[in-house]
Design a protein around this motif. Sequence first.
Motif, PDB file in Angstrom:
ATOM      1  N   SER A 111     -58.341  15.836 128.981  1.00 20.76           N
ATOM      2  CA  SER A 111     -59.268  16.504 129.894  1.00 20.76           C
ATOM      3  C   SER A 111     -58.583  17.494 130.828  1.00 20.76           C
ATOM      4  O   SER A 111     -59.234  18.379 131.362  1.00 20.76           O
ATOM      5  CB  SER A 111     -60.018  15.468 130.734  1.00 20.76           C
ATOM      6  N   ASP A 112     -57.269  17.350 131.013  1.00 19.63           N
ATOM      7  CA  ASP A 112     -56.571  18.258 131.922  1.00 19.63           C
ATOM      8  C   ASP A 112     -56.076  19.527 131.221  1.00 19.63           C
ATOM      9  O   ASP A 112     -55.427  20.363 131.835  1.00 19.63           O
ATOM     10  CB  ASP A 112     -55.410  17.550 132.621  1.00 19.63           C
ATOM     11  N   GLN A 113     -56.421  19.701 129.937  1.00 23.90           N
ATOM     12  CA  GLN A 113     -56.056  20.910 129.201  1.00 23.90           C
ATOM     13  C   GLN A 113     -57.012  22.053 129.527  1.00 23.90           C
ATOM     14  O   GLN A 113     -58.174  21.822 129.866  1.00 23.90           O
ATOM     15  CB  GLN A 113     -56.101  20.650 127.689  1.00 23.90           C
ATOM     16  N   ARG A 114     -56.539  23.262 129.416  1.00 25.03           N
ATOM     17  CA  ARG A 114     -57.383  24.446 129.609  1.00 25.03           C
ATOM     18  C   ARG A 114     -58.171  24.716 128.324  1.00 25.03           C
ATOM     19  O   ARG A 114     -57.774  24.315 127.235  1.00 25.03           O
ATOM     20  CB  ARG A 114     -56.520  25.660 129.950  1.00 25.03           C
ATOM     21  N   PHE A 115     -59.289  25.430 128.460  1.00 23.22           N
ATOM     22  CA  PHE A 115     -60.120  25.735 127.301  1.00 23.22           C
ATOM     23  C   PHE A 115     -59.377  26.633 126.319  1.00 23.22           C
ATOM     24  O   PHE A 115     -59.659  26.622 125.127  1.00 23.22           O
ATOM     25  CB  PHE A 115     -61.444  26.380 127.742  1.00 23.22           C
ATOM     26  N   SER A 116     -58.398  27.397 126.801  1.00 26.42           N
ATOM     27  CA  SER A 116     -57.602  28.243 125.908  1.00 26.42           C
ATOM     28  C   SER A 116     -56.866  27.399 124.870  1.00 26.42           C
ATOM     29  O   SER A 116     -56.641  27.860 123.744  1.00 26.42           O
ATOM     30  CB  SER A 116     -56.619  29.101 126.707  1.00 26.42           C
ATOM     31  N   SER A 117     -56.485  26.170 125.211  1.00 26.87           N
ATOM     32  CA  SER A 117     -55.821  25.306 124.235  1.00 26.87           C
ATOM     33  C   SER A 117     -56.796  24.884 123.133  1.00 26.87           C
ATOM     34  O   SER A 117     -56.385  24.665 121.992  1.00 26.87           O
ATOM     35  CB  SER A 117     -55.205  24.091 124.913  1.00 26.87           C
ATOM     36  N   VAL A 118     -58.092  24.788 123.461  1.00 29.27           N
ATOM     37  CA  VAL A 118     -59.105  24.492 122.444  1.00 29.27           C
ATOM     38  C   VAL A 118     -59.206  25.669 121.476  1.00 29.27           C
ATOM     39  O   VAL A 118     -59.281  25.489 120.261  1.00 29.27           O
ATOM     40  CB  VAL A 118     -60.477  24.198 123.100  1.00 29.27           C
ATOM     41  N   MET A 119     -59.168  26.901 122.013  1.00 24.39           N
ATOM     42  CA  MET A 119     -59.216  28.097 121.167  1.00 24.39           C
ATOM     43  C   MET A 119     -58.012  28.154 120.231  1.00 24.39           C
ATOM     44  O   MET A 119     -58.151  28.428 119.039  1.00 24.39           O
ATOM     45  CB  MET A 119     -59.246  29.359 122.037  1.00 24.39           C
ATOM     46  N   THR A 120     -56.835  27.880 120.776  1.00 17.74           N
ATOM     47  CA  THR A 120     -55.608  27.902 119.982  1.00 17.74           C
ATOM     48  C   THR A 120     -55.660  26.845 118.878  1.00 17.74           C
ATOM     49  O   THR A 120     -55.307  27.115 117.724  1.00 17.74           O
ATOM     50  CB  THR A 120     -54.383  27.661 120.883  1.00 17.74           C
ATOM     51  N   PHE A 121     -56.123  25.652 119.234  1.00 17.74           N
ATOM     52  CA  PHE A 121     -56.241  24.563 118.264  1.00 17.74           C
ATOM     53  C   PHE A 121     -57.195  24.943 117.129  1.00 17.74           C
ATOM     54  O   PHE A 121     -56.881  24.765 115.957  1.00 17.74           O
ATOM     55  CB  PHE A 121     -56.731  23.299 118.973  1.00 17.74           C
ATOM     56  N   LEU A 122     -58.347  25.493 117.477  1.00 14.15           N
ATOM     57  CA  LEU A 122     -59.340  25.844 116.457  1.00 14.15           C
ATOM     58  C   LEU A 122     -58.828  26.985 115.572  1.00 14.15           C
ATOM     59  O   LEU A 122     -59.075  26.992 114.371  1.00 14.15           O
ATOM     60  CB  LEU A 122     -60.669  26.215 117.109  1.00 14.15           C
ATOM     61  N   ARG A 123     -58.096  27.936 116.150  1.00  3.05           N
ATOM     62  CA  ARG A 123     -57.490  29.010 115.356  1.00  3.05           C
ATOM     63  C   ARG A 123     -56.562  28.434 114.286  1.00  3.05           C
ATOM     64  O   ARG A 123     -56.564  28.889 113.147  1.00  3.05           O
ATOM     65  CB  ARG A 123     -56.679  29.939 116.250  1.00  3.05           C
ATOM     66  N   LYS A 124     -55.767  27.439 114.672  1.00  7.82           N
ATOM     67  CA  LYS A 124     -54.857  26.810 113.711  1.00  7.82           C
ATOM     68  C   LYS A 124     -55.637  26.064 112.633  1.00  7.82           C
ATOM     69  O   LYS A 124     -55.291  26.121 111.453  1.00  7.82           O
ATOM     70  CB  LYS A 124     -53.919  25.841 114.422  1.00  7.82           C
ATOM     71  N   MET A 125     -56.690  25.356 113.037  1.00  7.72           N
ATOM     72  CA  MET A 125     -57.483  24.587 112.067  1.00  7.72           C
ATOM     73  C   MET A 125     -58.183  25.504 111.058  1.00  7.72           C
ATOM     74  O   MET A 125     -58.306  25.164 109.891  1.00  7.72           O
ATOM     75  CB  MET A 125     -58.529  23.733 112.793  1.00  7.72           C
ATOM     76  N   LEU A 126     -58.644  26.664 111.522  1.00  5.10           N
ATOM     77  CA  LEU A 126     -59.347  27.603 110.645  1.00  5.10           C
ATOM     78  C   LEU A 126     -58.391  28.562 109.942  1.00  5.10           C
ATOM     79  O   LEU A 126     -58.824  29.402 109.160  1.00  5.10           O
ATOM     80  CB  LEU A 126     -60.380  28.395 111.450  1.00  5.10           C
ATOM     81  N   LYS A 127     -57.097  28.468 110.267  1.00  6.42           N
ATOM     82  CA  LYS A 127     -56.054  29.318 109.680  1.00  6.42           C
ATOM     83  C   LYS A 127     -56.343  30.796 109.903  1.00  6.42           C
ATOM     84  O   LYS A 127     -56.228  31.620 108.995  1.00  6.42           O
ATOM     85  CB  LYS A 127     -55.880  29.006 108.199  1.00  6.42           C
TER      86      LYS A 127
END
Length: 114
Positions: free
Chosen positions: A51-67
Amino acid sequence: MVKKSEDDASPPDSSAAGPAAAPPKPKKTKIHFVPVGSAPLMKKTKFAIASDQRFSSVMTFLRKMLKLSGTGGSLFLYINCFVPSPDQLVGDLDECFSVRGELVVHYSLQEAWG
């Protein structure tokens, strides 16, 4: 002479735990990714992030998952039809916009909502 009963005994000092005490683990937020339009489907759509992560880390994670390559591929993320700021905390978004205990994040490769 005064005898000390067991009831008079003070509890041990909890502040004397010292450096061996482990720091509390950050709370996790459940995120449910939902594709919009022609966005590719993912096999697993639900993840937990601190919960203490920024939303930008969610974007980065999803970019990696979607390649998606670096900045070349466009990726748009929405929560309740608005685009959250990359510096917002995931926990804050969860408190305000969670549905049944999970934060629903819609993703698209083109702009979906205006």
